[in-house]
Design an enzyme around this catalytic site. Sequence first.
Site, mmCIF file in Angstrom:
data_model
loop_
_atom_site.group_PDB
_atom_site.id
_atom_site.type_symbol
_atom_site.label_atom_id
_atom_site.label_comp_id
_atom_site.label_asym_id
_atom_site.label_seq_id
_atom_site.Cartn_x
_atom_site.Cartn_y
_atom_site.Cartn_z
ATOM 1 N N LYS A 73 13.268 -20.668 10.853
ATOM 2 C CA LYS A 73 14.072 -20.261 9.696
ATOM 3 C C LYS A 73 14.953 -19.075 10.087
ATOM 4 O O LYS A 73 14.497 -18.151 10.768
ATOM 5 C CB LYS A 73 13.135 -19.899 8.550
ATOM 6 C CG LYS A 73 13.823 -19.570 7.227
ATOM 7 C CD LYS A 73 12.767 -19.356 6.149
ATOM 8 C CE LYS A 73 13.375 -19.000 4.800
ATOM 9 N NZ LYS A 73 12.333 -18.842 3.756
ATOM 10 N N SER A 147 12.772 -21.322 -0.300
ATOM 11 C CA SER A 147 13.980 -20.974 0.432
ATOM 12 C C SER A 147 14.033 -21.580 1.822
ATOM 13 O O SER A 147 15.084 -21.591 2.460
ATOM 14 C CB SER A 147 14.084 -19.445 0.533
ATOM 15 O OG SER A 147 12.998 -18.895 1.246
ATOM 16 N N SER A 171 8.025 -20.273 -0.927
ATOM 17 C CA SER A 171 9.029 -20.895 -0.065
ATOM 18 C C SER A 171 8.448 -21.690 1.100
ATOM 19 O O SER A 171 9.171 -22.429 1.758
ATOM 20 C CB SER A 171 9.966 -19.820 0.497
ATOM 21 O OG SER A 171 10.709 -19.225 -0.542
#
Length: 597
Positions: A73, A147, A171
């Site tokens: 990420k 997210s 998330s």
Amino acid sequence: MTETVAEIVAAHRQGQASPAETVARSFERIRAHGDPAVFISLRDEKDAISEAGRLASKDAASLPLYGVPVAVKDNIDVAGLPTTAACPAFAYTPARDATAVARLRAAGAIIIGKTNLDQFATGLVGVRSPYGIPKNPVRGDLLPGGSSSGSAVAVSAGLVPLSLGTDTAGSGRVPAMLNNIVGLKPSLGMISTAGLVPACRTLDCISVFSLTVDDAITALTALAAPDPLDPFSRDRPLKALSSFPSGVRLGVPRSGQLIFFGDKAAEAAYGEAIARFSRLGANLVEFDLEPFYETARLLYEGPWVAERYLVIRDLLASDPDAIHPVTREITIAGARPSAADAFAALYRLQGLRKIAARTFADIDALVLPTAPTTYTTAEVLANPIELNSRLGTYTNFVNLLDLCGLALPAAMRDDGIPFGITLLAPAGDDAKLAGIGRAFHADTKLAVGAKAVPQPALAPLPSILRDGEFAIAVVGAHLSGMALNHELTSLGGRLLEAAKTAPNYRLYALPTTPPKPGMLRIAPGEGVCVELELWALSAAGFGQFVASVPAPLSIGTIALADGRDVKGFIVESAATNGARDISSFGGWRAYLAKGAA
């Protein structure tokens, strides 16, 4: 095909594929997938393949992620690749890896690239990014979830078998459900957050996405360690993985407390999941969910939003238009709470933590929907804050209460939308959740990810040593039923499991009485996998047994095919001169049965 981490590592160790080939295939799949919104940046392909090629000089058995492609990420630092947090004006290029990334590399993983996210990790929807909206590979109109949107999509679509996300408010769990994959949210502090762009530093954790629970635990084993660079790091060793506990007590909310926002299909899927747990042998215990709801409201209605504001306040002051409008609206509210508000919220949270602790006194883990319902991308774009908030109904309280979580696929609805459940337990119970969750996921028989690939069969778990016991590997006359096995049983030894070495050994028939083999370690990849048994001995028994081992045999460290190191029989190299090489039989039993004549 979409492979699991376990399948890829096994193929690499057995020479059926090379890490370089696997990494090249990941890049091919990314190009073929054709969604530029999944990754924000990719490594140079030749550089990644070259790094994979250099793994050949290392001991494959000692690398649990040997040649596994991993996506990260883009709020986690990877040396040489920009860290954007999905905000170009914020971007910087780190000179060193985040601690978690460095530990992945040390375990043999190859970083492929940086994935898209809700800007500054603020959101559960995956649509708040200037780099586009990743398309959900399970159903195209469905949210990708956030997210950690890009990380979840990359695993679900088969671009990589493993990825890192983050989880502050859900998330690492909501995107797992929406993409039909596993999402592991570890105990706070178990994985270092050094090198992570924070959302809420007191609540942040790095999470893992994978196709199976076993893959997630393999990654967590490599990642979990205290880190002096992270002031929030804690020494929380990962406990041994066990099978589904007999009579495990699973908490389900009292009648009428669950919220599904009118989604009858989700409500029915949750009921089916609870029934599945009951069939597996769990005892279902009702608990009061209301204090958990109250805790969840503290996250965005209380002063913790000030932590999000703290991260980007300079950018808000200097270039507010660089921030996504929804992210800006949420974050700017963090400037308003006072110190008094913060302390009042902390006092209430402490009370809620006490209530949660009492709940877990009678329950091993909670079983909740990962999210109460789902939405399409179009629906969230039309109502971005309210629908995002609904998705966090069962996730927002978890880190505030210092719980660990495991999000699991539970069903594929008739409308093609995945449904998932999450197991929650007090910090430190990560392995317990995995033992419960792996059995549940296997029992669903759901395909993994978005490619309709069948789940692999559950691997047998290593037998667990009791307190004060030591394991020893035997390869010849001490095997069950063999001439010297009584030397183990007379010392109280008990058989743990059958196993195999890594392919780094040669086996020789020694001219001894009674006949014995000698196992010699050689260069990585130039030997064979030798069959053996693991036995457990008490500390006193282990010492007595080792003291009785005659030359040219001795006790050394043996690398197993699954990456573990154990103590066991090895032979001095000089003793193999003139001895018959019986490696082709794969073990002493096979040699005696087929080759002794």
